[in-house]
Design an enzyme around this catalytic site. Structure first.
Site, PDB file in Angstrom:
ATOM      1  N   SER A 156       0.868  -1.176   0.000  1.00  0.00           N
ATOM      2  CA  SER A 156       0.000   0.000   0.000  1.00  0.00           C
ATOM      3  C   SER A 156       0.907   1.228   0.000  1.00  0.00           C
ATOM      4  O   SER A 156       2.096   1.128   0.351  1.00  0.00           O
ATOM      5  CB  SER A 156      -0.839  -0.010   1.281  1.00  0.00           C
ATOM      6  N   TYR A 169      -2.117  -1.283  10.396  1.00  0.00           N
ATOM      7  CA  TYR A 169      -2.075  -1.376   8.925  1.00  0.00           C
ATOM      8  C   TYR A 169      -0.739  -0.845   8.399  1.00  0.00           C
ATOM      9  O   TYR A 169      -0.086  -1.487   7.567  1.00  0.00           O
ATOM     10  CB  TYR A 169      -3.244  -0.581   8.350  1.00  0.00           C
TER      11      TYR A 169
HETATM   12  P1  NAD Z   1     -11.428  -6.372  -0.011  1.00  0.00           P
HETATM   13  O1  NAD Z   1     -11.998  -6.317   1.368  1.00  0.00           O
HETATM   14  O2  NAD Z   1     -12.331  -6.161  -1.183  1.00  0.00           O
HETATM   15  O3  NAD Z   1     -10.680  -7.758  -0.215  1.00  0.00           O
HETATM   16  C1  NAD Z   1      -9.956  -8.380   0.806  1.00  0.00           C
HETATM   17  C2  NAD Z   1      -9.875  -9.854   0.510  1.00  0.00           C
HETATM   18  O4  NAD Z   1      -9.187 -10.489   1.596  1.00  0.00           O
HETATM   19  C3  NAD Z   1     -11.261 -10.508   0.392  1.00  0.00           C
HETATM   20  O5  NAD Z   1     -11.230 -11.506  -0.625  1.00  0.00           O
HETATM   21  C4  NAD Z   1     -11.414 -11.180   1.758  1.00  0.00           C
HETATM   22  O6  NAD Z   1     -12.287 -12.311   1.731  1.00  0.00           O
HETATM   23  C5  NAD Z   1      -9.975 -11.583   2.028  1.00  0.00           C
HETATM   24  N1  NAD Z   1      -9.739 -11.890   3.434  1.00  0.00           N
HETATM   25  C6  NAD Z   1      -9.984 -11.140   4.529  1.00  0.00           C
HETATM   26  N2  NAD Z   1      -9.667 -11.837   5.650  1.00  0.00           N
HETATM   27  C7  NAD Z   1      -9.210 -13.046   5.246  1.00  0.00           C
HETATM   28  C8  NAD Z   1      -8.738 -14.206   5.914  1.00  0.00           C
HETATM   29  N3  NAD Z   1      -8.666 -14.282   7.259  1.00  0.00           N
HETATM   30  N4  NAD Z   1      -8.358 -15.273   5.172  1.00  0.00           N
HETATM   31  C9  NAD Z   1      -8.432 -15.252   3.820  1.00  0.00           C
HETATM   32  N5  NAD Z   1      -8.869 -14.173   3.130  1.00  0.00           N
HETATM   33  C10 NAD Z   1      -9.243 -13.090   3.835  1.00  0.00           C
HETATM   34  O7  NAD Z   1     -10.209  -5.318  -0.006  1.00  0.00           O
HETATM   35  P2  NAD Z   1      -9.344  -4.670  -1.185  1.00  0.00           P
HETATM   36  O8  NAD Z   1      -9.558  -3.214  -1.122  1.00  0.00           O
HETATM   37  O9  NAD Z   1      -9.529  -5.380  -2.453  1.00  0.00           O
HETATM   38  O10 NAD Z   1      -7.872  -4.941  -0.613  1.00  0.00           O
HETATM   39  C11 NAD Z   1      -7.010  -5.954  -1.089  1.00  0.00           C
HETATM   40  C12 NAD Z   1      -5.580  -5.636  -0.678  1.00  0.00           C
HETATM   41  O11 NAD Z   1      -5.184  -4.396  -1.254  1.00  0.00           O
HETATM   42  C13 NAD Z   1      -5.386  -5.496   0.825  1.00  0.00           C
HETATM   43  O12 NAD Z   1      -4.149  -6.063   1.205  1.00  0.00           O
HETATM   44  C14 NAD Z   1      -5.371  -3.984   1.022  1.00  0.00           C
HETATM   45  O13 NAD Z   1      -4.655  -3.622   2.158  1.00  0.00           O
HETATM   46  C15 NAD Z   1      -4.676  -3.554  -0.242  1.00  0.00           C
HETATM   47  N6  NAD Z   1      -4.936  -2.145  -0.611  1.00  0.00           N
HETATM   48  C16 NAD Z   1      -6.198  -1.716  -0.914  1.00  0.00           C
HETATM   49  C17 NAD Z   1      -6.384  -0.392  -1.289  1.00  0.00           C
HETATM   50  C18 NAD Z   1      -7.741   0.148  -1.707  1.00  0.00           C
HETATM   51  O14 NAD Z   1      -7.860   1.343  -1.963  1.00  0.00           O
HETATM   52  N7  NAD Z   1      -8.769  -0.660  -1.832  1.00  0.00           N
HETATM   53  C19 NAD Z   1      -5.292   0.492  -1.321  1.00  0.00           C
HETATM   54  C20 NAD Z   1      -4.031   0.015  -0.987  1.00  0.00           C
HETATM   55  C21 NAD Z   1      -3.857  -1.303  -0.641  1.00  0.00           C
END
Ligand code: NAD
Length: 274
Positions: A156, A169
């Protein structure tokens, strides 16, 4: 002559044909976008994450139908090391190889340090950081044997800079960047690369829900929420898309990226250039 042109075309559109990829946390959001990108590039994919069984089955079937690749699923819980190693063992047993690992699963909790619940700290560190350690160590023997591997960690912008109230985080994502560098150094001579992608705000269903709820809570327009609240730190004032992250992952997984390893690549519209 014709044959050569056809071969180049196929390699260009399906650069990952014959490969096997696993994306943790790919039942929604960025992980799903990345899994679809890898499948479009020709790789078999294994999904992982939480969700409703019938919806996950539909997602798998959709990927298989859209891209003509195998699409599997592991329900492994990223807080449980034994469940993680079992997921890797089953993937290897079913596909016979392991080429691309994307460590994407992640959760968030926001609170001031003094009030930050210890169980949330533990869960964020386990899912966002430790799971990547457990998957990485489990896939390396097979990747080293094949003298090919691509490990892509979804960190991130918070792997590079901090914001208040996100202690767990930010600590986890900085840890992911550190783990990326160590993995790159230890695998550099074995045809394996390891890189971190550091997104700013990415447009996902969760972000869409936040836009509406913040607009209602503050009594301001959606546009104002996007520009002045969510994208306050992001100079280009636009969300990255999951498709952009999918395309970047495919590039990092391809032969063209063989010399790129150990980097933490911001995809943040200039946020960390401040
Ligand atoms: P999201 O909530 O849509 O997806 C998260 C995924 O992780 C889901 O498939 C969920 O089922 C899975 N998950 C959660 N707990 C779990 C567990 N205990 N075991 C297995 N799977 C588990 O979130 P997202 O926004 O798509 O984020 C995905 C990644 O990208 C994360 O690591 C997040 O930190 C990172 N990220 C997101 C953003 C953003 O703007 N959305 C920005 C920077 C980084």
């Amino acid at each position: 002559m014709n044959i050569q042109i056809k071969t180049q075309g196929a390699a260009a559109t399906r650069p990952l044909a014959g490969k096997v990829s696993l994306v943790t946390g790919s039942t929604s959001g960025i992980g799903l976008g990345i899994a679809r990108g890898l499948a479009e590039a020709g790789s078999a994919v294994v999904l992982n994450g939480l969700g409703i069984a019938s919806e996950i089955t539909r997602t798998r079937e959709q990927i298989a139908a859209d891209f003509g690749v195998k699409a599997g699923y592991s329900p492994a819980d990223m807080t449980r090391p034994s469940s993680i190693t079992e997921m890797i063992d089953v993937t290897l047993a079913e596909h016979g190889r392991f080429d691309v690992l994307v460590n994407n699963a992640g959760i968030q909790h926001v609170a001031p340090l003094e009030q930050f619940p210890a169980d949330k700290w533990d869960a964020i560190l386990a899912i966002n950081l430790s799971s990547a350690f457990h998957t990485t160590r489990a896939v390396l023997p097979s990747m080293r044997r094949n003298r090919f591997g691509r490990i892509i960690n979804i960190a991130s912008a918070h792997g590079l800079v901090a914001s208040p109230y996100k202690a767990a985080y930010v600590a986890a994502k900085h840890g992911v960047v550190g783990l990326t560098k160590v993995t790159a150094l230890e695998t550099a001579e074995d045809g394996i690369t390891c890189n971190a992608i550091c997104p700013g705000y990415v447009y996902t269903p969760l972000v869409e829900a936040q836009i509406d709820s913040q607009a209602k809570a503050h009594g301001i327009s959606r546009d104002k929420v996007i520009r002045d609240v969510l994208l306050a730190q992001q100079p280009n004032k636009r969300f990255a898309s999951v498709e952009e992250l999918g395309a970047l992952t495919v590039f990092l997984a391809s032969e063209a990226a063989a010399s790129i390893t150990g980097i933490a690549l911001p995809v943040d519209g200039g946020w960390t250039a401040h």
